[in-house]
Design a protein around this motif. Structure first.
Motif, PDB file in Angstrom:
ATOM      1  N   VAL A   1       0.755  -1.265   0.062  1.00 33.86           N
ATOM      2  CA  VAL A   1      -0.032   0.045   0.156  1.00 33.86           C
ATOM      3  C   VAL A   1       0.925   1.100  -0.003  1.00 33.86           C
ATOM      4  N   ILE A   2       2.065   1.072   0.747  1.00 32.15           N
ATOM      5  CA  ILE A   2       2.818   2.288   0.818  1.00 32.15           C
ATOM      6  C   ILE A   2       3.533   2.600  -0.602  1.00 32.15           C
ATOM      7  N   HIS A   3       3.928   1.676  -1.254  1.00 34.35           N
ATOM      8  CA  HIS A   3       4.817   1.663  -2.507  1.00 34.35           C
ATOM      9  C   HIS A   3       4.042   2.554  -3.614  1.00 34.35           C
ATOM     10  N   PRO A   4       4.851   3.378  -4.295  1.00 37.28           N
ATOM     11  CA  PRO A   4       4.361   4.446  -5.100  1.00 37.28           C
ATOM     12  C   PRO A   4       3.520   3.878  -6.246  1.00 37.28           C
ATOM     13  N   ASN A   5       4.011   3.061  -7.021  1.00 35.84           N
ATOM     14  CA  ASN A   5       3.238   2.554  -8.150  1.00 35.84           C
ATOM     15  C   ASN A   5       3.006   0.720  -7.571  1.00 35.84           C
ATOM     16  N   VAL A   6       1.733   0.529  -7.211  1.00 28.04           N
ATOM     17  CA  VAL A   6       1.436  -0.673  -6.437  1.00 28.04           C
ATOM     18  C   VAL A   6       1.954  -1.762  -7.334  1.00 28.04           C
TER      19      VAL A   6
END
Lengths: 112, 112, 168
Positions: free
Chosen positions: C87-92
């Protein structure tokens, strides 16, 4: 003293995972992925919060009610998620375009 | 485009955290309840703008689990345990409601 | 003793304990009311709780259940950190899909516990069960294997052997 620190730590962890789960509900692309993130994280977060309250309160009525709440959440949340996922797939709500394989669609077409 | 949206979301969450934990002066449990209410805001976003009906059902199901944690924190602050009774009843009713919604979405009658 | 009678007595004891825990007894009248309600519950819906004979001893099954619980808790913590990373990663970074796995379990309770565990462990969500062929359809958020055999080993294999000891 150490009981209060431990209980408050459990409550903080629970609130943090609640927040991550709800963030997943907003960010992920389709119903099934949202259901995964939300069910896992919100179940674990709320269970952690209730366990923290049980540690803070000890063995009185409040603590026992929190324990019964944990058991109920662990039993009920996966069943509701399973029912919603099956209903969504049967009413032809499409998967996201990044999907690589869909075994259920194939078998379901043959069965009907 | 994606990275701009990510930065915007990060900014909103950062502003909320700065306001809640450093500017707002209140008891620590009220700060935690504010985080929980902020989560509820995301869930309501999904209820309002969900593209398919299944998204709305998922959001309502998750709202039911979040409310349990919220009511437990309120009961901890007011030092009384009847909030936990409300939370348990809410959990039962929300579970039955999600099952009924998913059956209606699937197109079956309720006594099936 | 017949199996229905044993099931009813177990349900009576469990519901009476829950009543005592919920009301925090201050008066003997509450105990009498709880007794009456527990007897009613055990008479009406008691015979669904235990339906089949198990081969292993009770204490052995309890020890296996506690071991299973701790393994499940550890898998669940891993699942939550996995979802938080996604969820935190910029491009899921997801690669979703629905795969099919097989199970060796035969009792209905065991299959229910297995599917609930699959839903709460990393990256997987049960969509549907085919009870005749013993197949489970699983939505996997990060598909690694598409064929049935490897998917069964990766998803259900870690729980199945312990559940065999608990429920069979």
């Amino acid at each position: 003293m150490i009981r209060e620190i431990l209980g408050m730590a459990f409550i903080y962890i629970g609130i943090a995972f609640d927040f991550f789960g709800v963030l997943g509900l907003v960010r992920l692309p389709d119903v099934y992925n949202r259901l995964q993130a939300a069910t896992k994280c919100v179940t674990f977060g709320t269970a952690g919060l209730l366990f923290g309250i049980f540690i803070l309160q000890g063995f009185n009525a409040f603590g026992f009610k929190a324990l019964i709440g944990i058991v109920f959440i662990f039993l009920a949340a996966p069943v509701a998620a399973h029912a919603i996922a099956r209903a969504a797939h049967r009413s032809r709500i499409p998967l996201t375009s990044e999907t690589v394989v869909d075994a259920y669609e194939k078998d379901h077409e043959i069965k009907e | 485009m994606k990275i701009i949206r990510w930065l915007l979301g990060l900014m909103i969450i950062g502003l909320f955290i700065i306001f809640n934990f450093f500017i707002y002066q209140g008891p620590i449990l009220f700060k935690l309840i504010n985080v929980s209410l902020f989560c509820t805001l995301f869930v309501l976003f999904r209820v309002l703008f969900g593209p398919s009906p299944a998204d709305r059902i998922v959001a309502v199901d998750i709202l039911g689990i979040l409310i349990i944690g919220l009511l437990a924190l309120l009961g901890l602050h007011y030092k009384t345990d009847f909030y936990m009774d409300i939370a348990l009843i809410w959990a039962l009713l929300s579970f039955i409601a999600s099952l009924a919604f998913s059956k209606i979405l699937e197109g079956r009658s309720l006594d099936d | 003793m017949q199996i229905k009678t044993r099931s009813r007595i177990t349900v009576f004891i469990l519901s009476f304990l829950v009543w005592i825990a919920l009301t925090s007894v201050r008066d003997p009248q509450e105990l009498v009311a709880g007794f009456v309600v527990s007897v009613l519950v055990a008479l009406i819906a008691g015979h669904f709780f235990i339906t089949t004979e198990k081969s292993k001893h009770f204490l052995h099954r309890m020890a296996a259940a506690i071991l299973y619980f701790f393994k499940f808790l550890w898998e669940m913590v891993k699942a939550n950190f996995h979802v938080a990373y996604l969820v935190i990663h910029p491009n899921v970074p997801i690669r979703p899909g629905i795969v099919k796995i097989k199970t060796r379990l035969t009792k209905e309770t065991a299959i229910t516990v297995l599917t609930n565990s699959i839903t709460l462990t990393p990256g997987t969500l049960t969509v549907d069960i085919n009870p005749e062929k013993k197949e489970i359809y699983v939505h996997w958020i990060d598909v690694k294997f598409k064929d049935v055999k490897m998917a069964t080993k990766t998803i259900g294999g870690k729980f199945e052997s312990r559940l065999m000891e608990v429920f069979e």
